[in-house]
Design a protein around this motif. Structure first.
Motif, PDB file in Angstrom:
ATOM      1  N   GLU A   1      -2.811 -11.315  -4.160  1.00  0.00           N
ATOM      2  CA  GLU A   1      -2.363 -11.792  -2.842  1.00  0.00           C
ATOM      3  C   GLU A   1      -1.885 -10.644  -1.946  1.00  0.00           C
ATOM      4  O   GLU A   1      -1.763 -10.816  -0.738  1.00  0.00           O
ATOM      5  N   ASP A   2      -1.617  -9.485  -2.528  1.00  0.00           N
ATOM      6  CA  ASP A   2      -1.166  -8.324  -1.756  1.00  0.00           C
ATOM      7  C   ASP A   2      -2.329  -7.510  -1.186  1.00  0.00           C
ATOM      8  O   ASP A   2      -2.106  -6.522  -0.476  1.00  0.00           O
ATOM      9  N   ALA A   3      -3.555  -7.876  -1.478  1.00  0.00           N
ATOM     10  CA  ALA A   3      -4.711  -7.036  -1.127  1.00  0.00           C
ATOM     11  C   ALA A   3      -4.791  -6.725   0.357  1.00  0.00           C
ATOM     12  O   ALA A   3      -5.019  -5.566   0.738  1.00  0.00           O
ATOM     13  N   ALA A   4      -4.613  -7.694   1.215  1.00  0.00           N
ATOM     14  CA  ALA A   4      -4.732  -7.441   2.662  1.00  0.00           C
ATOM     15  C   ALA A   4      -3.644  -6.489   3.145  1.00  0.00           C
ATOM     16  O   ALA A   4      -3.921  -5.549   3.905  1.00  0.00           O
ATOM     17  N   ALA A   5      -2.406  -6.699   2.702  1.00  0.00           N
ATOM     18  CA  ALA A   5      -1.314  -5.810   3.111  1.00  0.00           C
ATOM     19  C   ALA A   5      -1.518  -4.408   2.566  1.00  0.00           C
ATOM     20  O   ALA A   5      -1.278  -3.411   3.276  1.00  0.00           O
ATOM     21  N   LEU A   6      -1.976  -4.299   1.319  1.00  0.00           N
ATOM     22  CA  LEU A   6      -2.247  -2.975   0.749  1.00  0.00           C
ATOM     23  C   LEU A   6      -3.400  -2.285   1.466  1.00  0.00           C
ATOM     24  O   LEU A   6      -3.361  -1.076   1.699  1.00  0.00           O
ATOM     25  N   HIS A   7      -4.425  -3.044   1.807  1.00  0.00           N
ATOM     26  CA  HIS A   7      -5.548  -2.465   2.549  1.00  0.00           C
ATOM     27  C   HIS A   7      -5.058  -1.873   3.868  1.00  0.00           C
ATOM     28  O   HIS A   7      -5.418  -0.747   4.235  1.00  0.00           O
ATOM     29  N   HIS A   8      -4.234  -2.602   4.577  1.00  0.00           N
ATOM     30  CA  HIS A   8      -3.682  -2.112   5.847  1.00  0.00           C
ATOM     31  C   HIS A   8      -2.865  -0.836   5.624  1.00  0.00           C
ATOM     32  O   HIS A   8      -3.016   0.146   6.372  1.00  0.00           O
ATOM     33  N   LEU A   9      -2.006  -0.821   4.617  1.00  0.00           N
ATOM     34  CA  LEU A   9      -1.189   0.363   4.312  1.00  0.00           C
ATOM     35  C   LEU A   9      -2.061   1.563   3.946  1.00  0.00           C
ATOM     36  O   LEU A   9      -1.857   2.669   4.454  1.00  0.00           O
ATOM     37  N   ILE A  10      -3.037   1.354   3.087  1.00  0.00           N
ATOM     38  CA  ILE A  10      -3.909   2.447   2.646  1.00  0.00           C
ATOM     39  C   ILE A  10      -4.724   2.990   3.815  1.00  0.00           C
ATOM     40  O   ILE A  10      -4.859   4.203   3.978  1.00  0.00           O
ATOM     41  N   ARG A  11      -5.274   2.104   4.643  1.00  0.00           N
ATOM     42  CA  ARG A  11      -6.043   2.562   5.823  1.00  0.00           C
ATOM     43  C   ARG A  11      -5.185   3.446   6.717  1.00  0.00           C
ATOM     44  O   ARG A  11      -5.612   4.503   7.165  1.00  0.00           O
TER      45      ARG A  11
END
Length: 185
Positions: A11-21
């Motif tokens: 469930e954290d994938a979208a937030a992590l994607h934003h942080l990593i980008r």
């Protein structure tokens, strides 16, 4: 304003994607081709499901992350039998506040050394990156191997977490990599 560390879920994938980008934007500008620089949400979710991904949360917002890839999955490129750290990111607006250092301390010492009993850990970075190699060397990492990846020279750096266990391992890595240390420095 208290930070907490936990293991990420799908469930954290979208937030992590934003942080990593956001965190890897300077590397994209330098044309350094780490997998994290081009990852989409599905790849982030896959990494969360396959690896142990830690996040730092502040007020329910994810502000830092690092993944630990263990050496036992088949089909992944492992040069040692030690855990591999990757996809390390801190929110750009929060850099230089010791958040990343605290996360690394937690993962290296509390999780890998004390819980998993890993004798060592390793990571990789591009040699042409202007400050990453130096940051890791100041944290006790030593280069042990260089290789080319997508036109970039990568250096693999190892940190010994438990010297007595590391020196008595019944695997060939200690002897195999020892001569490479002299060449990498």
């Amino acid at each position: 304003m208290s930070d907490s560390i936990r293991i990420a879920t799908a469930e954290d994938a979208a937030a992590l994607h934003h942080l990593i980008r956001a965190s890897y934007e300077p590397l994209r500008e330098m044309n350094i081709k780490f997998t994290a620089t081009t990852a989409d949400v599905d790849l982030v979710r896959e990494k969360i499901e396959r690896h142990t991904t830690f996040v730092v949360e502040r007020d329910t917002q994810i502000i830092a992350t690092i993944s630990v890839r263990f050496p036992w999955p088949m089909g992944e490129n492992h040069l040692t039998s030690y855990p591999f750290l990757h996809w390390f990111a801190v929110a750009p607006e929060l850099k230089r506040q010791s958040i990343g250092s605290s996360l690394l301390d937690y993962v290296e010492l509390n999780f890998l050394r004390d819980q998993i009993k890993a004798p060592a850990v390793y990571l990789a970075t591009a040699t042409r990156h202007p400050w990453l190699v130096g940051i890791y060397e100041r944290r006790g990492y030593e280069g042990f191997y260089k290789r080319d990846k997508d036109g970039d020279e990568m250096v693999l750096l190892r940190k010994i977490l438990n010297q007595s266990i590391y020196e008595t391992l019944e695997v060939a890595e200690y002897e195999r990599f020892e001569p490479l240390l002299a060449h990498a420095q």
